[in-house]
Design a protein around this motif. Structure first.
Motif, PDB file in Angstrom:
ATOM      1  N   ASN A   1       1.372  -1.310  -6.637  1.00 53.19           N
ATOM      2  CA  ASN A   1       0.625  -1.266  -5.351  1.00 53.19           C
ATOM      3  C   ASN A   1      -0.117  -2.571  -5.198  1.00 53.19           C
ATOM      4  OD1 ASN A   1      -2.099  -0.324  -3.723  1.00 53.19           O
ATOM      5  ND2 ASN A   1       0.033   0.758  -3.125  1.00 53.19           N
TER       6      ASN A   1
ATOM      7  N   ASN B   1       5.708   4.379   1.645  1.00 49.75           N
ATOM      8  CA  ASN B   1       5.763   5.289   0.756  1.00 49.75           C
ATOM      9  C   ASN B   1       7.257   6.420   0.915  1.00 49.75           C
ATOM     10  OD1 ASN B   1       4.955   7.941   0.101  1.00 49.75           O
ATOM     11  ND2 ASN B   1       3.451   8.377   1.646  1.00 49.75           N
TER      12      ASN B   1
ATOM     13  N   ASN C   1       0.789  -1.290  -0.189  1.00 43.55           N
ATOM     14  CA  ASN C   1       0.158  -0.027   0.117  1.00 43.55           C
ATOM     15  C   ASN C   1       1.014   1.323  -0.031  1.00 43.55           C
ATOM     16  OD1 ASN C   1      -2.050   1.614   0.340  1.00 43.55           O
ATOM     17  ND2 ASN C   1      -2.968   0.883   1.844  1.00 43.55           N
ATOM     18  N   ILE C   2       1.157   1.764  -1.344  1.00 42.92           N
ATOM     19  CA  ILE C   2       1.895   3.054  -1.230  1.00 42.92           C
ATOM     20  C   ILE C   2       1.309   4.220  -0.439  1.00 42.92           C
ATOM     21  CG2 ILE C   2       0.664   3.829  -3.268  1.00 42.92           C
ATOM     22  CD1 ILE C   2       4.403   4.099  -2.612  1.00 42.92           C
ATOM     23  N   ASP C   3      -0.038   3.952  -0.037  1.00 39.54           N
ATOM     24  CA  ASP C   3      -0.680   5.145   0.607  1.00 39.54           C
ATOM     25  C   ASP C   3      -0.312   5.114   2.179  1.00 39.54           C
ATOM     26  OD1 ASP C   3      -2.813   6.894   1.130  1.00 39.54           O
ATOM     27  OD2 ASP C   3      -4.180   5.492   0.895  1.00 39.54           O
TER      28      ASP C   3
END
Lengths: 335, 335
Positions: B96, B75, B68-70
């Motif tokens: 992702n 990140n 999850n790049i979020d």
DNA sequence: CTGAAAGCGCTTACAG
DNA sequence: CTGAAAGCGCTTACAG
């Protein structure tokens, strides 16, 4: 990995035939097709994408250039873009530019040389636009209105409306002196929000107050201190975005101001963070996910020449949470 | 774009010669070289990367697969990786995965087919490891110790030490009842931190208390409520990471607990956010940037077969900020 | 319907 | 030192 020649040999056909059944690009005798299918099945053959990219002049790659992937706004955008790209069978190449024009230029060129199909630009270099145009690679520009480059597609939120409703909310909640933190003047988003703010002030017959500020947390720290000096009696602040709002909040707390009791605060973007922090941030939502997805769709349409140019302006809306007074009242729309 | 043949023609040499001067891959007569150089200069010729990727079986692409790049941790990691990759003239392809094993598998295969050079895995699927191994593509695994796959390089922080020092800090600051939020049992990071916690409890002759929790904000919300029920007299909490710590903080405030007065709180990771929120989070720092960069370097070494396998365990350290008592004292090491 | 050939744009043995 | 040729692994006119 096994190649198409070997598959052809095993199936007793020519590579051309294998290609045709694989791509469904021409009729193939049922029996041969089945033989090919079986061999593909058995061997797990998958065509080499580099070879395809070369011949087709298309690598099914979309490049995305962001100033800072570390910034939640871009980051959430990138996530939406990746997801939509994946669903359309495109790969995403990421360039984090740190506003380094040289790096951006280099990456755009590289994308072209890789036979990438299109670029999504979340950055703000005029130079880039020229380069992209020169390279004739499809592009969509996000979070910025592009007027000088007729054939560029752009996607943005309704910043003017955002500037209006953020201030309006504060007025409605009883603020007498609202300070608008105006973003970088070279960005259309900043200018439009500011226009919205001015117009709403005029409507309410209120003198506008503002201060200049960047879009980064650190900018917010500085600007917040300035606000405290310059407008000691301010009772409402519209921050240039959520990250800046967090900086403002911290500064206010350090100066023993209570939020929202003494000063109400509104952010912009509705990044996920705004709901995670305590108190939760009242903010103007940009539909980040929808915008990211639309960017990919628009780009693909452009790639396929399947649509004439269409820019998109997405609606914004107020999300009332804990940094404005409304939320303690009954009509709170906190979701 | 112009091709090598045209450059050759213009310079009056063969494409092979152009290739040689371009790549410095063989001696070329000075005069011819200059002619070629001049034409390259004038035309702005750059070789097509898709063609190179095909012949060399190397696209100079590194793939990164994150759940999850979020998530700020991944990140920030991705940012470091992108930067280091760029400096080494590799492109970054982002996947992702949302923990979707199918998507991950598909992407790995795609990377192979694109002639990508290596993969950085920030995910946790055994299946993936098998696939990567079968495809014989260089890999480095991050944030996880890989023992079943002898030839994988892994890079992680010293989670055991992190588990120790986080609890130790709380004990030193006077906590009598510290609850350790134990991360997912299938992750080596969770297990090691928990071991560290147990060992430090033993050293201090304190009964350990813990509760299970994931690594996401939402997990933290749930777990925090459980802690309040199960350990109403807890006066210290070690969260499974910073995002979880933010959830715990919110829950504590909602339950009218003061931090750090009533309960002290320590996070893990030291994501940028931990310093941005108010109050600032005391946490255990993982050197995210250094780890990301090392991942790329290790991967490149592996690609070039220039180094024998080396795993890396990075040191962690406590960053004391505002959610533990120490920071109000004189010996505060707040940076 | 299907195979042989040519070509996508490079690079590297191979000769000379 | 340097060019012609072959090849990376596909795809698509072109014939038949």
């Amino acid at each position: 990995m096994i190649s198409i020649r070997e598959v052809a040999k095993m199936a007793g056909v020519s590579p051309a035939t294998v290609s045709r059944v694989m791509n469904g690009t021409a009729k193939v005798n049922a029996e041969k097709r089945n033989r090919v299918l079986r061999v593909i099945e058995e061997t797990g053959f998958k065509p080499n994408e580099a070879a395809r990219a070369l011949y087709r002049r298309s690598a099914r790659i979309i490049g995305i250039i962001v100033p800072n992937i570390d910034n939640p706004f871009f980051n959430e955008m990138a996530k939406a873009i990746e997801e939509e790209a994946y669903q359309n069978d495109y790969r995403l190449t990421l360039c984090n530019s740190d506003n380094d024009a040289k790096k951006e230029l280099h990456n755009i060129e590289l994308l072209k040389r890789m036979n990438a199909d299109g670029i999504i630009l979340l950055t703000n270099e005029e130079q880039l636009f020229h380069k992209v145009k020169e390279l004739r690679i499809p592009v969509v520009v996000m979070d910025r209105e592009v007027t000088d480059f007729q054939d560029f597609i752009y996607i943005e939120a309704d910043h003017y409306e955002g500037g209006r409703i953020s201030a309006q909310l504060l007025f409605e909640q009883g603020c007498k002196k609202v300070v608008h933190m105006r973003g970088p003047g070279n960005l259309s988003s900043s200018r439009k929000r500011f226009d919205g703010y001015l117009d709403i002030c005029q409507k309410y017959h209120i003198t506008p107050h503002y201060i200049d500020c960047g879009y980064h947390y650190e900018d917010g720290l500085q600007a917040a201190t300035q606000i405290l000096e310059k407008f000691p009696d301010a009772d409402g602040i519209v921050a240039s975005n959520d990250m800046v709002a967090l900086a403002v909040y911290k500064t206010l707390v350090q100066n023993e101001k209570q939020v929202p009791k003494d000063i109400q605060l509104v952010g912009f973007d509705n990044i996920r963070l705004s709901e995670i922090v305590t108190p939760e941030l009242t903010t103007v939502e940009q539909p980040i996910d929808a915008m990211g997805r639309q960017a990919v769709r628009s780009l693909i349409n452009r790639i396929n020449r399947t649509e004439t140019k269409t820019n998109h302006t997405f609606p914004v809306r107020i999300i009332e949470r804990e940094t404005t007074k409304s939320c303690s009242e009954s009509h709170c729309s906190n979701r």
